[in-house]
Structure formats: structure tokens, C-alpha cells
Write a protein that holds these residues in place. Structure first.
Motif, PDB file in Angstrom:
ATOM      1  N   SER A  53      -9.133   5.102  -7.649  1.00  0.00           N
ATOM      2  CA  SER A  53      -8.026   4.240  -8.067  1.00  0.00           C
ATOM      3  C   SER A  53      -7.955   4.226  -9.583  1.00  0.00           C
ATOM      4  N   GLN A  85      -3.071   4.789   2.430  1.00  0.00           N
ATOM      5  CA  GLN A  85      -3.849   4.585   1.219  1.00  0.00           C
ATOM      6  C   GLN A  85      -3.970   3.094   0.965  1.00  0.00           C
ATOM      7  N   GLN A 112      -3.817  -0.337  -1.893  1.00  0.00           N
ATOM      8  CA  GLN A 112      -2.726  -1.028  -2.578  1.00  0.00           C
ATOM      9  C   GLN A 112      -2.332  -0.361  -3.892  1.00  0.00           C
ATOM     10  N   THR A 113      -1.025  -0.277  -4.118  1.00  0.00           N
ATOM     11  CA  THR A 113      -0.496   0.200  -5.389  1.00  0.00           C
ATOM     12  C   THR A 113       0.155  -0.926  -6.183  1.00  0.00           C
ATOM     13  N   ARG A 122      -6.046   1.847 -12.492  1.00  0.00           N
ATOM     14  CA  ARG A 122      -5.147   0.738 -12.800  1.00  0.00           C
ATOM     15  C   ARG A 122      -4.256   1.145 -13.958  1.00  0.00           C
ATOM     16  N   ASP A 180       0.813  -1.216   0.000  1.00  0.00           N
ATOM     17  CA  ASP A 180       0.000   0.000   0.000  1.00  0.00           C
ATOM     18  C   ASP A 180       0.847   1.267   0.000  1.00  0.00           C
ATOM     19  N   ARG A 181       0.211   2.378  -0.410  1.00  0.00           N
ATOM     20  CA  ARG A 181       0.771   3.704  -0.151  1.00  0.00           C
ATOM     21  C   ARG A 181       0.527   4.053   1.307  1.00  0.00           C
ATOM     22  N   VAL A 212      -0.620  -2.915 -11.153  1.00  0.00           N
ATOM     23  CA  VAL A 212      -0.035  -1.671 -10.653  1.00  0.00           C
ATOM     24  C   VAL A 212      -1.126  -0.602 -10.671  1.00  0.00           C
ATOM     25  N   ASN A 213      -1.386   0.004  -9.517  1.00  0.00           N
ATOM     26  CA  ASN A 213      -2.430   1.022  -9.390  1.00  0.00           C
ATOM     27  C   ASN A 213      -1.850   2.369  -9.001  1.00  0.00           C
ATOM     28  N   ASP A 214      -2.509   3.437  -9.438  1.00  0.00           N
ATOM     29  CA  ASP A 214      -2.256   4.778  -8.910  1.00  0.00           C
ATOM     30  C   ASP A 214      -3.285   5.065  -7.837  1.00  0.00           C
ATOM     31  N   ARG A 215      -2.861   5.694  -6.747  1.00  0.00           N
ATOM     32  CA  ARG A 215      -3.757   6.105  -5.675  1.00  0.00           C
ATOM     33  C   ARG A 215      -3.572   7.594  -5.406  1.00  0.00           C
TER      34      ARG A 215
END
Length: 229
Positions: A176, A119, A121-122, A178, A115-116, A140-143
Motif C-alpha cells: 500500500s 483489493q 481500501q483506496t 498512502r 476498496d478496489r 487516499v491509498n494506492d493499491r
């Protein structure tokens, strides 16, 4: 041989001093306990000051979301596994798993996440199975940069989908995007899908379940602008 009484007394005192020091250290040092088998429902690993760093638990006792020293109920965490915590005791990832026979078909799931700060999970390594539907890959995710407002997010779960709910989700820092997927999807294809900051797929490099490879480029509206097969 003649023994000097003063040296004998000095040597005796030195030996006794060392023995006393050894006994004192042995009393202070924690004793290591060994077990062949331990049956437990949950284990908490803490720092000397009590800060929680790791929780290992069955699905009944697995923690909720712990952020800022407060635990919130998790909206969908029903698995067993391990939850990781940072130096402040805030959740920052985990390894969870479940599975079995459900409604007459085999199910299975496993997820390793990072996680960030404050925040979600990234980075996620995931594998799921629901009967004949199987999915496995790396996400891979942006948060958002802002911390999550978990309490607000839990309240929004009762709201109907729509623009008002979407606006509140964004305000609470729960959005989120992706950015990348590498893996096998439920339809049997394997692909590397790269997306823009809004989470819209723009480039796909894949092989279908028929064995045919392809490359697709899409615009921001999702329209395929170029295909190579």
C-alpha cells in the motif's frame, strides 16, 4: 328497464376475471412486514439469487473477508458495523465502529472505506481516539493492480519483519502507498500531505498545534528542500 341476459353474463364474467387476477397477483407479490423494534445480532441483505450485498452485524458476528465466494478470517476486524459487497458478492468497503473505556481512558473509532476490486481500501474516512490522542481525516491509498492473495497474507503474519517478508507481501499484492492525507494528527496539527507513488511525503501544507502555518517540500529521501512559514 330491461336487462339483456347476455350482457349481464358478460359483465359478471369480466368482474370475476379481474377479481381472480387481483387475488393471484396478491398471492405472488411479497408481503411487506413492519416492525417497531428488531433485536438481532446480524442481518444479511441478498439478491434474489442469494448473492450477499450487505451485512449488518455486531462485533461477534461481523464477517471476515469474503472474496471469490470464500470467507477468510480478518486479521484485525473487531468492530461492529456494515460490510458492503459488489455484484459478485466480494467485499468492496464498509462502515465499522467501536469504542468505550479501556484501561481507564476513553477510546473511540469509526471508519468508512471503499476498496478496489479484490483489493483493500483506496479511500477512507477515519476518526480514532485513544485517551488524549485523537486523529481524524481522509486518506487516499494506492493499491496493486493484482488481486490480493489473502491466504498467503494470513500465513505471513507469523513471520518476522524483514526483506524476505517484505518480498512475499509484495508478491501477494498486499502493499500500500498512502498518496494523500487531509486531517488532524495525534500531535494536534492539521495538514494536507501529498506523497509520491512510493508513499513518500513530498508536499505538506499544514498548521501546527501552536497555530503556526507552514509549507514544506521534500525530496525522495525525505529531506526538506524548502520551507515557507
Amino acid at each position: 328497464m330491461r336487462i339483456d341476459p347476455s350482457r349481464a353474463i358478460g359483465g359478471y364474467a369480466a368482474v370475476m376475471t379481474l377479481a381472480a387476477a387481483w387475488l393471484a397477483l396478491a398471492a405472488v407479490a411479497p408481503a411487506a412486514t413492519k416492525f417497531d423494534t428488531i433485536d438481532v445480532q446480524r442481518i444479511n441483505v441478498r439478491e434474489p439469487d442469494g448473492t450477499l450485498r450487505l451485512a449488518i452485524a455486531n462485533h461477534a458476528l461481523i464477517p471476515g473477508i469474503i472474496i471469490g465466494g470464500k470467507e477468510y478470517p480478518h486479521p484485525n476486524r473487531t468492530e461492529a458495523g456494515m460490510i458492503f459487497y459488489n455484484d459478485q458478492g466480494d467485499e468492496n468497503g464498509g462502515l465499522v465502529f467501536d469504542g468505550g473505556m479501556k484501561n481507564g481512558k476513553p477510546t473511540n473509532g469509526g471508519s468508512l472505506t471503499f476498496d478496489r476490486w479484490h483489493q483493500d481500501q483506496t479511500l477512507q474516512l477515519v476518526s480514532t481516539e485513544d485517551g488524549r490522542d485523537r486523529r481524524a481525516g481522509l486518506v487516499v491509498n494506492d493499491r496493486p493492480d493484482a488481486p490480493m492473495d489473502i491466504a498467503a497474507g494470513l500465513q505471513m503474519r507469523a513471520m518476522k519483519p524483514g526483506p524476505e517478508r517484505d518480498a512475499l507481501i509484495a508478491k501477494a499484492g498486499l502493499t500500500s502507498a498512502r498518496r494523500a492525507w487531509l486531517g488532524r494528527s495525534e500531535d494536534g496539527s492539521v495538514a494536507l500531505i501529498l506523497s509520491d507513488p512510493a508513499g513518500r511525503p513530498r508536499l505538506t501544507l499544514g498548521v501546527g498545534n501552536d497555530g503556526v502555518p507552514s509549507v514544506e517540500l521534500r525530496d525522495a529521501a525525505g529531506k526538506v528542500t524548502r520551507t515557507v512559514r
